[in-house]
Motif scaffolding. Structure first.
Motif, PDB file in Angstrom:
ATOM      1  N   GLU A 126      25.290   6.104  45.874  1.00  0.00           N
ATOM      2  CA  GLU A 126      26.813   6.148  46.121  1.00  0.00           C
ATOM      3  C   GLU A 126      27.087   5.887  47.643  1.00  0.00           C
ATOM      4  N   GLU A 127      28.256   4.882  47.954  1.00  0.00           N
ATOM      5  CA  GLU A 127      28.378   4.525  49.163  1.00  0.00           C
ATOM      6  C   GLU A 127      28.767   5.967  49.911  1.00  0.00           C
ATOM      7  N   LYS A 128      29.405   6.699  49.453  1.00  0.00           N
ATOM      8  CA  LYS A 128      30.019   8.175  49.858  1.00  0.00           C
ATOM      9  C   LYS A 128      28.776   8.886  50.438  1.00  0.00           C
ATOM     10  N   ASP A 129      27.655   8.693  49.918  1.00  0.00           N
ATOM     11  CA  ASP A 129      26.519   9.440  50.322  1.00  0.00           C
ATOM     12  C   ASP A 129      25.469   8.856  51.279  1.00  0.00           C
ATOM     13  N   LEU A 130      26.030   7.710  51.699  1.00  0.00           N
ATOM     14  CA  LEU A 130      25.057   6.762  52.609  1.00  0.00           C
ATOM     15  C   LEU A 130      25.371   7.289  54.074  1.00  0.00           C
ATOM     16  N   ASN A 131      24.956   8.378  54.375  1.00  0.00           N
ATOM     17  CA  ASN A 131      25.365   8.977  55.818  1.00  0.00           C
ATOM     18  C   ASN A 131      24.412  10.176  56.261  1.00  0.00           C
ATOM     19  N   GLY A 132      24.567  10.596  57.227  1.00  0.00           N
ATOM     20  CA  GLY A 132      23.619  11.700  57.731  1.00  0.00           C
ATOM     21  C   GLY A 132      24.184  12.861  57.501  1.00  0.00           C
ATOM     22  N   ASP A 133      25.100  13.080  57.088  1.00  0.00           N
ATOM     23  CA  ASP A 133      25.639  14.503  56.691  1.00  0.00           C
ATOM     24  C   ASP A 133      24.884  15.291  55.779  1.00  0.00           C
ATOM     25  N   MET A 134      24.292  16.431  56.338  1.00  0.00           N
ATOM     26  CA  MET A 134      23.536  17.310  55.440  1.00  0.00           C
ATOM     27  C   MET A 134      24.321  18.690  55.213  1.00  0.00           C
ATOM     28  N   SER A 135      25.601  18.780  55.390  1.00  0.00           N
ATOM     29  CA  SER A 135      26.356  20.066  54.912  1.00  0.00           C
ATOM     30  C   SER A 135      26.390  20.058  53.381  1.00  0.00           C
ATOM     31  N   GLY A 136      26.565  21.259  53.079  1.00  0.00           N
ATOM     32  CA  GLY A 136      26.575  21.486  51.601  1.00  0.00           C
ATOM     33  C   GLY A 136      25.389  21.120  50.491  1.00  0.00           C
ATOM     34  N   LEU A 137      24.289  20.685  51.161  1.00  0.00           N
ATOM     35  CA  LEU A 137      23.136  20.344  50.370  1.00  0.00           C
ATOM     36  C   LEU A 137      22.395  21.691  49.954  1.00  0.00           C
ATOM     37  N   GLY A 138      21.937  21.640  48.797  1.00  0.00           N
ATOM     38  CA  GLY A 138      21.260  23.046  48.205  1.00  0.00           C
ATOM     39  C   GLY A 138      19.884  22.813  48.604  1.00  0.00           C
ATOM     40  N   PRO A 139      18.938  24.064  48.247  1.00  0.00           N
ATOM     41  CA  PRO A 139      17.638  24.283  48.915  1.00  0.00           C
ATOM     42  C   PRO A 139      16.881  23.123  48.316  1.00  0.00           C
ATOM     43  N   PHE A 140      16.884  22.749  46.757  1.00  0.00           N
ATOM     44  CA  PHE A 140      16.353  21.853  46.241  1.00  0.00           C
ATOM     45  C   PHE A 140      16.397  20.198  47.079  1.00  0.00           C
ATOM     46  N   GLU A 141      17.852  20.115  47.357  1.00  0.00           N
ATOM     47  CA  GLU A 141      18.139  18.730  48.190  1.00  0.00           C
ATOM     48  C   GLU A 141      17.373  18.688  49.324  1.00  0.00           C
ATOM     49  N   LEU A 142      17.487  19.845  50.135  1.00  0.00           N
ATOM     50  CA  LEU A 142      16.964  19.929  51.380  1.00  0.00           C
ATOM     51  C   LEU A 142      15.364  19.671  51.270  1.00  0.00           C
ATOM     52  N   GLU A 143      14.710  20.368  50.408  1.00  0.00           N
ATOM     53  CA  GLU A 143      13.297  20.016  50.114  1.00  0.00           C
ATOM     54  C   GLU A 143      12.890  18.681  49.996  1.00  0.00           C
ATOM     55  N   ALA A 144      13.649  18.064  49.079  1.00  0.00           N
ATOM     56  CA  ALA A 144      13.653  16.765  48.811  1.00  0.00           C
ATOM     57  C   ALA A 144      13.592  15.793  50.017  1.00  0.00           C
ATOM     58  N   LEU A 145      14.633  15.981  50.990  1.00  0.00           N
ATOM     59  CA  LEU A 145      14.973  15.365  52.176  1.00  0.00           C
ATOM     60  C   LEU A 145      13.626  15.606  53.057  1.00  0.00           C
ATOM     61  N   ASN A 146      13.162  16.616  53.102  1.00  0.00           N
ATOM     62  CA  ASN A 146      11.930  16.968  53.880  1.00  0.00           C
ATOM     63  C   ASN A 146      10.896  16.485  53.546  1.00  0.00           C
ATOM     64  N   ASP A 147      10.719  16.185  52.125  1.00  0.00           N
ATOM     65  CA  ASP A 147       9.313  15.327  51.425  1.00  0.00           C
ATOM     66  C   ASP A 147       9.659  14.012  52.092  1.00  0.00           C
ATOM     67  N   TRP A 148      10.785  13.235  52.081  1.00  0.00           N
ATOM     68  CA  TRP A 148      11.042  11.909  52.365  1.00  0.00           C
ATOM     69  C   TRP A 148      10.613  11.710  54.109  1.00  0.00           C
ATOM     70  N   GLU A 149      11.226  12.929  54.709  1.00  0.00           N
ATOM     71  CA  GLU A 149      10.969  12.872  56.103  1.00  0.00           C
ATOM     72  C   GLU A 149       9.498  12.717  56.508  1.00  0.00           C
ATOM     73  N   PHE A 150       8.514  13.466  55.892  1.00  0.00           N
ATOM     74  CA  PHE A 150       7.162  13.671  55.899  1.00  0.00           C
ATOM     75  C   PHE A 150       6.763  12.383  55.890  1.00  0.00           C
ATOM     76  N   ARG A 151       6.915  11.597  54.615  1.00  0.00           N
ATOM     77  CA  ARG A 151       6.474  10.493  54.265  1.00  0.00           C
ATOM     78  C   ARG A 151       6.850   9.333  55.190  1.00  0.00           C
ATOM     79  N   PHE A 152       7.963   9.342  55.765  1.00  0.00           N
ATOM     80  CA  PHE A 152       8.287   8.455  56.629  1.00  0.00           C
ATOM     81  C   PHE A 152       7.426   8.441  57.836  1.00  0.00           C
ATOM     82  N   MET A 153       7.307   9.818  58.506  1.00  0.00           N
ATOM     83  CA  MET A 153       6.488  10.207  59.854  1.00  0.00           C
ATOM     84  C   MET A 153       5.205   9.644  59.489  1.00  0.00           C
ATOM     85  N   GLY A 154       4.604   9.700  58.472  1.00  0.00           N
ATOM     86  CA  GLY A 154       3.448   9.493  58.195  1.00  0.00           C
ATOM     87  C   GLY A 154       2.983   8.031  57.937  1.00  0.00           C
TER      88      GLY A 154
END
Length: 211
Positions: A126-154
């Protein structure tokens, strides 16, 4: 008619039509077939050479430094002369080698040229989620984001960061002490001038001395 009877009839036919014994006939037939396959092998065209798939040689990643999210939009893949960039948690990566996924027409093309942290964490398109705002994200969503970050870093090269913008104020803050003095004067209150706090007797003595 049994098999033995058919074999006897075949032998008689071979002798009648060729004048050869069955053993001689089948020997000659086997040699003829072997000779045919040997000769035909010389005239077969050679097999085609293995097909070499040439991969596109990408230029080395170019550092873009610290840029704003608005400037990052210019690297969404619409200009083939520019690298394809994408940001996660404020870190910008060159995803040009994944153009099939993040380039125009790819399944993740919406993320290109943006900080897609929130969208990746929520797996949202969704267009409203295409940004870098991480406020209000739950623990599972933050964990998924960290997985994406590690994948991109590698997999992809980091080429810059998102510049944090600070809202501008209307002007410099006014000194609170000056504001209080002005308020006291407006209300007719006491001033901070020491002469105005002199005792009445001291004033009278000064007037006599002047006379």
């Amino acid at each position: 008619m049994g098999v033995v009877a058919m074999w006897e009839m075949l032998k008689e036919a071979i002798v009648a039509y060729t004048g050869l014994s069955p053993a001689t006939f089948f020997t000659i037939l086997a040699l003829a077939l072997a000779f045919y396959y040997a000769i035909s092998g010389f005239f077969e065209p050679p097999p085609p050479p293995p097909r070499i798939v040439e991969r596109e040689v990408l230029p080395p990643p170019v550092e873009v430094g610290e840029i704003t999210e608005e400037e990052l939009k210019a690297y969404d893949g619409t200009d083939p002369k520019k690298p394809l960039l994408m940001a996660i948690k404020g870190q910008i990566y060159d995803v040009s080698q994944g153009r099939g996924f993040y380039g125009p027409g790819g399944p993740y093309a919406l993320f290109a040229g943006k900080d897609a942290s929130r969208a990746l964490a929520k797996m949202s398109f969704e267009e409203k989620d295409l940004n870098g705002d991480m406020s209000g994200l739950g623990p599972f969503e933050l964990e998924a984001l960290n997985d994406w970050e590690f994948r991109f870093m590698g997999k992809y090269a980091k080429v810059g960061t998102i510049k944090k913008t600070v809202a501008a104020t209307d002007g410099p803050a006014e000194d609170s002490s000056q504001t209080e003095d002005a308020a006291v004067k407006d209300e007719g209150g006491p001033s901070k001038n020491p002469d105005e706090y002199a005792h009445p007797k001291e004033v009278a003595v000064e007037e006599v001395a002047k006379e």
